[in-house]
Design a protein around this motif. Structure first.
Motif, PDB file in Angstrom:
ATOM      1  N   UNK A   1     -11.988   8.037  -6.405  1.00 27.70           N
ATOM      2  CA  UNK A   1     -13.021   7.278  -5.692  1.00 27.70           C
ATOM      3  C   UNK A   1     -12.460   6.476  -4.525  1.00 27.70           C
ATOM      4  N   UNK A   2     -11.130   6.384  -4.426  1.00 30.00           N
ATOM      5  CA  UNK A   2     -10.542   5.632  -3.331  1.00 30.00           C
ATOM      6  C   UNK A   2      -9.116   6.051  -3.077  1.00 30.00           C
ATOM      7  N   UNK A   3      -8.670   5.841  -1.832  1.00 29.41           N
ATOM      8  CA  UNK A   3      -7.307   6.225  -1.461  1.00 29.41           C
ATOM      9  C   UNK A   3      -6.774   5.323  -0.366  1.00 29.41           C
TER      10      UNK A   3
ATOM     11  N   UNK B   1      -9.902   4.568   2.281  1.00 32.57           N
ATOM     12  CA  UNK B   1     -11.246   5.107   2.095  1.00 32.57           C
ATOM     13  C   UNK B   1     -11.685   4.915   0.651  1.00 32.57           C
ATOM     14  N   UNK B   2     -12.929   4.463   0.494  1.00 36.40           N
ATOM     15  CA  UNK B   2     -13.521   4.286  -0.833  1.00 36.40           C
ATOM     16  C   UNK B   2     -14.922   4.892  -0.807  1.00 36.40           C
TER      17      UNK B   2
ATOM     18  N   UNK C   1      -7.464   5.391  -6.394  1.00 29.87           N
ATOM     19  CA  UNK C   1      -8.328   4.690  -7.346  1.00 29.87           C
ATOM     20  C   UNK C   1      -9.205   5.725  -8.038  1.00 29.87           C
ATOM     21  N   UNK C   2      -9.346   5.585  -9.338  1.00 29.13           N
ATOM     22  CA  UNK C   2     -10.051   6.577 -10.154  1.00 29.13           C
ATOM     23  C   UNK C   2     -11.064   5.889 -11.068  1.00 29.13           C
ATOM     24  N   UNK C   3     -12.180   6.557 -11.294  1.00 26.43           N
ATOM     25  CA  UNK C   3     -13.166   6.142 -12.282  1.00 26.43           C
ATOM     26  C   UNK C   3     -13.547   7.400 -13.056  1.00 26.43           C
ATOM     27  N   UNK C   4     -13.367   7.366 -14.369  1.00 28.56           N
ATOM     28  CA  UNK C   4     -13.704   8.526 -15.214  1.00 28.56           C
ATOM     29  C   UNK C   4     -13.098   9.825 -14.681  1.00 28.56           C
TER      30      UNK C   4
END
Length: 138
Positions: free
Chosen positions: A61-63, A80-81, A54-57
């Motif tokens: 941020x998460x996996x 994990x986040x 998970x990505x932000x900009x």
């Protein structure tokens, strides 16, 4: 494969990440992993069968990292986040995407940290009592 979930969160299946990025997510999430052993983290990345991020900009941020045969069983070894992004549905979406990739014939199982025992039932996991473990030595 990349796609957006909305809210500025992007998910990627099989994205190439570095051991440093993985370490950062582990550190900021509160999960207990060998965050300073970058060679070991690199092996964890390389030998995972399924990696969804998970990505932000452009920031990881998460996996969700899993080991699976894509036929019968899948072990979700890491979910994990980053704490700054928790409570936004990222973990739940990462699990949903893992399930989408493995299909309906495959059981998804994990070992939960004591602090996460209440979380997993809220996102669809059933608690089981018939497991055994030989713990790692380091």
């Amino acid at each position: 494969m990349n796609f957006s979930e909305g809210k500025g969160i992007y998910y990627k299946i099989g994205a190439l990440i570095t051991a440093e990025e993985l370490s950062d997510v582990f550190k900021t999430s509160g999960i207990r992993r060998p965050v300073d052993d970058l060679p070991r983290l690199q092996r964890m990345i390389e030998h995972a069968d399924l990696l969804i991020t998970a990505w932000v900009d452009q920031k990881l941020v998460g996996i969700a990292r899993a080991v699976t045969d894509f036929s019968y069983c899948c072990y979700l070894s890491d979910l994990a986040v980053n704490k700054d992004y928790q409570k936004r549905g990222i973990g739940k979406e990462l699990v949903r995407l893992i399930q989408e990739q493995i299909g309906d014939e495959v059981v998804l199982l994990l070992l939960a940290a004591p602090a996460a025992m209440d979380y997993y039932p809220r996102i669809g996991f059933d608690k089981i009592e018939n497991g055994y473990i030989i713990p790692r030595k380091k």
